[in-house]
Enzyme design. Structure first.
Site, PDB file in Angstrom:
ATOM      1  N   CYS A   1      15.247  21.972  54.608  1.00  0.00           N
ATOM      2  CA  CYS A   1      16.282  22.168  53.591  1.00  0.00           C
ATOM      3  C   CYS A   1      16.140  21.126  52.482  1.00  0.00           C
ATOM      4  O   CYS A   1      16.208  21.449  51.295  1.00  0.00           O
ATOM      5  CB  CYS A   1      17.667  22.078  54.223  1.00  0.00           C
ATOM      6  SG  CYS A   1      19.021  22.503  53.095  1.00  0.00           S
ATOM      7  N   CYS A   2      15.927  19.856  52.868  1.00  0.00           N
ATOM      8  CA  CYS A   2      15.736  18.799  51.869  1.00  0.00           C
ATOM      9  C   CYS A   2      14.486  19.053  51.037  1.00  0.00           C
ATOM     10  O   CYS A   2      14.472  18.798  49.826  1.00  0.00           O
ATOM     11  CB  CYS A   2      15.634  17.446  52.549  1.00  0.00           C
ATOM     12  SG  CYS A   2      17.190  16.836  53.239  1.00  0.00           S
TER      13      CYS A   2
ATOM     14  N   CYS B   1      24.570  15.767  50.388  1.00  0.00           N
ATOM     15  CA  CYS B   1      25.072  17.143  50.420  1.00  0.00           C
ATOM     16  C   CYS B   1      26.251  17.245  51.394  1.00  0.00           C
ATOM     17  O   CYS B   1      26.306  16.535  52.404  1.00  0.00           O
ATOM     18  CB  CYS B   1      23.967  18.103  50.846  1.00  0.00           C
ATOM     19  SG  CYS B   1      22.628  18.240  49.634  1.00  0.00           S
TER      20      CYS B   1
ATOM     21  N   CYS C   1      25.760  17.742  55.300  1.00  0.00           N
ATOM     22  CA  CYS C   1      25.021  16.696  56.016  1.00  0.00           C
ATOM     23  C   CYS C   1      25.562  15.294  55.761  1.00  0.00           C
ATOM     24  O   CYS C   1      24.864  14.307  56.027  1.00  0.00           O
ATOM     25  CB  CYS C   1      23.549  16.757  55.634  1.00  0.00           C
ATOM     26  SG  CYS C   1      22.756  18.333  56.049  1.00  0.00           S
TER      27      CYS C   1
ATOM     28  N   CYS D   1      15.949  11.896  52.748  1.00  0.00           N
ATOM     29  CA  CYS D   1      15.862  13.325  52.455  1.00  0.00           C
ATOM     30  C   CYS D   1      14.432  13.760  52.185  1.00  0.00           C
ATOM     31  O   CYS D   1      14.144  14.952  52.118  1.00  0.00           O
ATOM     32  CB  CYS D   1      16.737  13.673  51.247  1.00  0.00           C
ATOM     33  SG  CYS D   1      16.242  12.841  49.740  1.00  0.00           S
TER      34      CYS D   1
END
Length: 244
Positions: A119-120, A202, A205, A228
């Protein structure tokens, strides 16, 4: 620029500005031909306003890259607009992940629940690398006291695998230096700091930090992850296990 030449440039710049203050390092870096064309990458997080203010004083038309992952807190988005206007920053670039890539890789926005690294990479690392292509280097707010491989951080370093410099004007600052600068310049604080978020990323997280915990303990809580993917040490993603 060849890697060896870039490393020599970083070493030369570190020697040249070794005894300079953070504001002086930043101001000189923005005008030093050896540093090249620089952009400031800012999360508009808990401590970001310090460097943003320094840039607004030194050269307010410096490109400022803000990564909107589309998973940020609403407070961060509002804060970004308010700070940019207040400081008179004239070249703030809000960037996003490629819409087609997001639709293909994370159509239901649940990737963060299954694979935070992926995702990062999708929402931060890849978009940032694209945005930085026109620049010779970028300015960060990293500091030695943050730990996680940053204890020996220098003002200038080579970013592995990219042929770019990274400039860290606040490398030698202590936590009290950050607070003093914000107070003396009456800078607005991110609203989530008062709610127990000393490090803000985010929304899915990031969680509040309890007294006595590491300041980044609320990032990816419960995972052996503290970065990240934007910052690396020796070409590798940092894994120190503050949340292990």
């Amino acid at each position: 620029m060849p890697l060896n030449d870039l490393e020599k440039t970083a070493a030369s710049l570190n020697e040249r500005y070794r005894h300079h203050s953070a504001t002086s390092v930043l101001a000189h870096a923005l005008r030093d031909p050896d540093a090249g064309e620089l952009a400031l990458v800012s999360s508009f997080g808990a401590e970001s306003v310090v460097l943003l203010h320094m840039v607004s004083v030194a050269r307010r038309d410096t490109p400022v890259i803000f990564l909107d992952t589309e998973l940020l807190f609403a407070e961060t988005l509002v804060y970004q607009q308010e700070v940019s206007e207040r400081l008179g920053l004239t070249d703030v670039r809000v960037i996003h992940a490629d819409r087609a890539e997001v639709a293909r890789i994370d159509p239901d926005q649940t990737l963060n629940q299954r694979d935070t690294d992926a995702c990062c990479n999708l929402r931060k690392t890849v978009p940032l690398q694209r945005a930085l292509k026109p620049f010779d280097g970028w300015i960060t707010g990293r500091k030695r006291f943050h730990g996680n491989g940053r204890e020996a951080l220098e003002f200038f370093e080579v970013e592995p695998g990219t042929g770019r410099l990274k400039v860290n004007p606040l490398a030698h600052w202590r936590p009290e230096d950050v607070q003093t600068y914000m107070e003396e310049n009456r800078l607005p604080r991110h609203p989530l700091v008062a709610k127990g978020y000393p490090s803000i990323g985010c929304m899915p997280c990031t969680s509040p930090v309890k007294e006595g915990e590491d300041i980044r303990a609320g990032r990816w809580r419960g995972e052996d992850k503290s970065e990240c993917g934007i910052h690396f040490v020796d070409g590798k993603l940092v894994r120190t296990g503050v949340n292990a």
